[in-house]
Motif scaffolding. Structure first.
Motif, PDB file in Angstrom:
ATOM      1  N   ASN A 170      -6.956  -3.159   5.240  1.00 23.63           N
ATOM      2  CA  ASN A 170      -5.780  -2.578   4.578  1.00 23.63           C
ATOM      3  C   ASN A 170      -5.718  -2.964   3.107  1.00 23.63           C
ATOM      4  O   ASN A 170      -4.669  -3.241   2.560  1.00 23.63           O
TER       5      ASN A 170
ATOM      6  N   LEU B 144      -6.597  -1.011   0.543  1.00 31.25           N
ATOM      7  CA  LEU B 144      -6.246   0.116  -0.328  1.00 31.25           C
ATOM      8  C   LEU B 144      -4.784   0.466  -0.153  1.00 31.25           C
ATOM      9  O   LEU B 144      -4.411   1.279   0.679  1.00 31.25           O
ATOM     10  N   LYS B 145      -3.929  -0.214  -0.873  1.00 30.81           N
ATOM     11  CA  LYS B 145      -2.507   0.084  -0.787  1.00 30.81           C
ATOM     12  C   LYS B 145      -1.851  -0.262  -2.106  1.00 30.81           C
ATOM     13  O   LYS B 145      -2.488  -0.752  -3.026  1.00 30.81           O
ATOM     14  N   TRP B 146      -0.563  -0.001  -2.145  1.00 28.76           N
ATOM     15  CA  TRP B 146       0.160  -0.285  -3.387  1.00 28.76           C
ATOM     16  C   TRP B 146       0.029  -1.736  -3.740  1.00 28.76           C
ATOM     17  O   TRP B 146       0.228  -2.166  -4.821  1.00 28.76           O
TER      18      TRP B 146
ATOM     19  N   GLN C 211       2.718   3.665   2.045  1.00 32.28           N
ATOM     20  CA  GLN C 211       1.365   3.531   1.512  1.00 32.28           C
ATOM     21  C   GLN C 211       0.877   2.122   1.816  1.00 32.28           C
ATOM     22  O   GLN C 211       0.649   1.321   0.949  1.00 32.28           O
ATOM     23  N   ASN C 212       0.751   1.781   3.155  1.00 30.96           N
ATOM     24  CA  ASN C 212       0.552   0.375   3.488  1.00 30.96           C
ATOM     25  C   ASN C 212      -0.896   0.013   3.768  1.00 30.96           C
ATOM     26  O   ASN C 212      -1.180  -1.083   4.205  1.00 30.96           O
ATOM     27  N   GLY C 213      -1.802   0.961   3.541  1.00 24.51           N
ATOM     28  CA  GLY C 213      -3.206   0.617   3.700  1.00 24.51           C
ATOM     29  C   GLY C 213      -3.703   0.681   5.129  1.00 24.51           C
ATOM     30  O   GLY C 213      -4.883   0.500   5.380  1.00 24.51           O
ATOM     31  N   LEU C 214      -2.816   0.910   6.089  1.00 23.94           N
ATOM     32  CA  LEU C 214      -3.257   0.983   7.488  1.00 23.94           C
ATOM     33  C   LEU C 214      -3.674   2.416   7.808  1.00 23.94           C
ATOM     34  O   LEU C 214      -2.866   3.337   7.813  1.00 23.94           O
TER      35      LEU C 214
END
Lengths: 170, 100, 634
Positions: free
Chosen positions: B96, B98-100, C611-614
């Motif tokens: 995870n 790639l996120k804000w 937009q949590n990357g999961l």
């Protein structure tokens, strides 16, 4: 005939459920291979021998072997699946999937399913010429461009895979 | 002759199982396999329609789909390999970054 | 094919070569390319000029390509050579070439040598575009382009604050004029449906009512533009400050060519201007007052270039006076003679300035005539020309203007009187400059004095050529009363300019009388100047004590800059600070911007958790979308 179809259909669903529920990913993969074999058999029943053959050769033979290879390469240190927690998101996901099934099934079984005009390759023609010959002819005439592009795509994928998976030496 | 609705229902069922696999499993390789399952479900409906419509287009397209699937599997698995090298895990919930 | 496009193409090529390769290839390359580009343009102009004279109707046209085509509105890149632009071509490229050659000597060793020549080439290109264009739009491109080059060249010494200030000032004052030109062009398009000079001139009388409000508005706006470019009241204050640029620039741009662009426009549209008698009167009055005002200022200036700058403003006033009384030919004639003698004077002053090591103050000059003989003689010839001493060029053109100011239907004895006084003042301050610079005792620094020597050949040669032209060019337009030669100017411009609705009056004897008066006045002014300044400021100082207030008024340029500051700049600044900045900008615009940012941030932080990357979360949303689409479909 019909009976054989139902047997294979049941087996393939069974294999798919195995993918979904088996803890060990290697077991999942093997169960998927079973599903692919069953689907291959169904293709034969649908007079698509060529598809059946590449289904078994490419999918069950090559792609799944690749999966198993990677699984075995990696899971020596990290075996077993991760414990599922049934969060709200997961429940929602399950419900949504069922909703999608209902909708697709409804779409497929609808009375007024509009299918458009019939094609020019009825079963007699296919059996007379042979489905492999027909596919070959189409691939090298109507779909020649797509065929060429797919060849390039394969090349790119091979190179890409090598580049990505290569260990980077300092 | 097999009624096409039955084959299509089988296809829809396999597809749904694939969707569930993608969303419920955490092992990234199993998720990948579920995607392959979804592709196969679609293939099945292609063949079914091609047969019932007296057309060869669907069959030819399966050829393409299988080739693309093979390419995708190769690239995807190599990506998984290289992620595994840095993260030492196959759990998708830890991928995870790639996120804000 | 006449190949008009070659004329502007050469300087453009020169600009490109100098600007992009000049630094790399060094001084010799630039020295070669810069003057050569303009020299070739001059050669081509000569060819075109004689072609134009031979051809019937005296017009050469060339269509390069269609620039804008929209509905029935079409503007092309079209070049026209006729009597007016032909003459301008020769002056621009000819004088321009000489000044390029001069600059080789003058700018030697300056940093940014290539930059200087690149700008100079670019300026020549735009100036040629201005006079060659057959429509307002193309002229306006040139108009803006020369403004830009003027800005760049005034600010050439970029490390000097005063140069940067002067450049900005010139640019801003020109913008005010440009506003006038643009508005006028829009009005012309509304009235004519075309912005080509040829059709505007041809249809002016048919489409516009004589003296009507529309034509008056158009011409007044055009004249506003002309006052900006040609430094007339109220927009003249930038020109003296423009002397911050290198002297060749002052000679080329701020004396010989660019400042005559406004006159060019008026002359080009003579058929439009004669329809607006009110505007004509305004032009004549503004021209006359500018001429007088600038001359009175020039009388007390001590900076040699400023004297010449105010002299230029004054002479431009003369030309506008000519235009305003309908003597377009005489005005253009004076443009030409003025280009020669004023370029000569500026270049001469540059030669002096270089000799005394960049000292521009005449209080630190004097007695240079033996050390700078060529400069002295050529500048003396230029001074004789500008003062209107008989048989030098300025005499013919200036007398033509004065006579027309008196005799034309738009003219009056008042206008003549103002012009007459200005002529005397001109002779006075020009000879004052000559005496202070070259005669009397040397007031030059003793250090510097040892090193004073005549300028190199590349600088004296243009001086000599221009001196010859300043002496003889007047014979191009000898007045009728001499019965020596036909008036070349009138033959040349035969049927080109608009005819005045009423014929002029005045007899031959009056003309002789007025001519004699102005010559006598000029000679008297010369005499006074020689008495007052033959040995520095000593004699004049007594006079100054008695007329201190007048002296201060003149020295401080009638306080025009201060008046502008008080009347325009301070109120605008006050308004900007308190109303626009404190009230409007801070309270409305800034708050609006901040609110937008706050809203954006709030929305962002609400949606960010998605937009949590999961990946599976994304898949879930994706499936939700699929579900909704399927729902919609079935």
């Amino acid at each position: 005939m019909l009976i054989i179809f139902y047997i294979f259909a049941a087996l393939s669903v069974f294999g798919a459920l195995g993918v979904l529920f088996l803890r060990n990913p290697i077991h999942s993969a093997l169960s998927l291979v079973g599903t692919f074999f069953c689907l291959g058999a169904i293709y034969v029943m649908l007079n698509a021998e060529f598809v059946a053959v590449i289904q078994v050769l490419v999918y069950a033979g090559a792609i799944m072997v690749l999966f198993l290879f990677v699984l075995m390469l990696l899971s020596s240190k990290d075996s077993g699946d991760y414990v599922n927690k049934w969060t709200i998101g997961k429940i929602l996901a399950g419900l949504l999937s069922l909703g999608i099934f209902v909708q697709i099934a409804g779409l497929f079984t609808a009375e007024n399913l509009e299918l458009g005009p019939k094609g020019t390759y009825p079963l007699e023609v296919v059996e007379e010429v042979g489905s492999i010959a027909l596919i070959g002819r189409l691939l090298f005439t109507d779909y020649i461009l797509a065929f060429e592009i797919i060849a390039v795509l394969l090349l790119v994928a091979v190179i890409g895979a090598v580049v990505i998976a290569k260990r980077r030496f300092q | 002759m097999i009624p096409i609705e039955h084959i299509l229902l089988l296809s829809a069922l396999l597809f749904t199982i694939g969707v569930m696999g993608v969303m419920l499993r955490r092992n990234v390789i199993v998720i990948f396999m579920s995607i392959e399952l979804m592709l196969n479900a679609v293939n099945l409906s292609f063949v079914t329609f091609a047969r019932s419509m007296d057309s060869m287009t669907g069959v030819v397209f399966i050829f393409f789909i299988i080739v693309v699937a093979a390419a995708e599997a190769v690239v995807g698995l190599s990506i998984i390999l290289s992620i595994y090298r840095t993260r030492k895990t196959l759990n998708i919930e830890e991928f995870n970054l790639l996120k804000w | 094919m006449s190949q008009i496009w070659l004329v502007p193409a050469f300087p453009l090529l020169g600009f490109i070569l100098n600007a992009f390769f000049g630094k790399r290839f060094g001084t010799r390359f630039v020295t070669f390319i810069g003057p050569l580009a303009v020299g070739l343009a001059f050669a081509q102009s000569l060819v075109l000029f004689f072609q134009m004279l031979e051809i019937k109707g005296n017009v050469l046209n060339e269509h390069l390509y269609t620039w804008i085509s929209s509905g029935n509105f079409e503007v092309g890149i079209n070049f026209t050579v006729d009597q007016l632009s032909g003459l301008y071509l020769l002056v621009i490229t000819g004088v321009g070439f000489l000044i390029h050659v001069y600059s080789v000597g003058y700018m030697k060793g300056e940093s940014g040598y290539y930059r200087f020549f690149a700008y100079l080439n670019l300026f020549v290109f735009f100036m040629l575009l201005l006079v060659l264009g057959d429509s307002f739009l193309l002229m306006f491109v040139g108009w803006e382009g020369v403004g830009l080059c003027s800005y760049l060249l005034i600010g050439y010494y970029i490390e000097k604050d005063s140069a940067a200030e002067a450049a900005k000032k010139a640019f801003l004052f020109n913008r005010i004029g440009d506003f006038g030109v643009l508005s006028a062009v829009m009005l012309i398009f509304l009235a004519f449906g075309s912005i080509e000079f040829a059709s505007v001139n041809a249809e002016a009388a048919a489409r516009l009512e004589y003296g009507g409000p529309l034509v008056t508005a158009i011409t007044l706006l055009l004249f506003l533009g002309a006052t900006g470019k040609s430094a007339q009241i109220p927009l003249f204050v930038w020109l003296p400050d423009a002397m911050e640029g290198p002297t060749p620039v002052s000679a080329l741009i701020h004396a010989a060519t660019m400042v005559t662009a406004g006159l060019y426009m008026v002359a080009r549209l003579s058929h439009l201007f004669v329809l607006a008698p009110f505007t004509m009167n305004v032009i004549a009055a503004v021209g006359a007052i500018t001429a007088l005002l600038a001359a009175t200022i020039a009388v007390t200036q001590t900076d040699i270039k400023r004297v010449l700058a105010y002299s230029t403003v004054s002479q431009l006033g003369y030309m506008f006076l000519a235009m305003g009384v309908g003597a377009f030919g005489a005005g253009v004639f004076h443009v030409m003679t003025h280009a020669f003698f004023k370029a000569l004077l500026f270049l001469g002053s540059g030669s002096v300035i270089l000799a005394v090591h960049h000292e521009q103050d005449m209080r630190k000059m004097g007695a240079l005539k033996n050390k700078l003989p060529i400069t002295y003689i050529t500048m003396l010839l230029g001074t004789l020309a500008i003062s209107g001493i008989p048989f030098f060029s300025g005499f013919f053109s200036k007398d033509e203007i004065l006579w027309k100011a008196f005799s034309s239907p738009f003219g009056s004895p008042w206008l003549w009187g103002v012009g007459f006084i200005t002529a005397g003042l001109t002779a006075f301050y020009m000879f004052r400059m000559i005496y202070l610079t070259f005669h009397g005792e040397s007031r030059v620094d003793s250090h510097t004095a040892e090193h004073v020597r005549e300028s190199p050949f590349s600088m004296t040669l243009p001086l000599m050529i221009l001196a010859v032209l300043a002496v003889i060019s007047g014979f191009f337009g000898v007045p009728h009363v001499f019965h020596l030669l036909p008036n070349g100017m009138e033959v040349y411009f035969h049927n080109f300019f608009a005819k005045l609705p009423v014929e002029g009056h005045g007899s031959v004897s009056t003309e002789w009388l007025l001519m004699g008066l102005s010559v006598a006045f000029a000679l008297i002014a010369w005499f006074i100047a020689s008495r007052l300044y033959h040995s520095g400021f000593a004699v004049a100082a007594g006079l100054r004590r008695r007329w201190e207030w007048a002296y201060q008024l003149s020295l401080n340029k009638w306080y025009v800059d201060e008046i502008y500051n008080a009347v325009i700049i301070q109120p605008v600044r006050f308004l900007s600070t308190h109303l626009l900045w404190r009230l409007f900008d801070q309270n409305i615009i800034d708050r609006g911007v901040n609110t937008t940012a706050i809203v954006a941030r709030a929305v962002g932080s609400t949606l960010r958790p998605l937009q949590n990357g999961l990946t599976q979360n994304y898949a879930l949303i994706f499936i939700l979308g699929t579900f909704l689409i399927l729902w919609y479909v079935t």
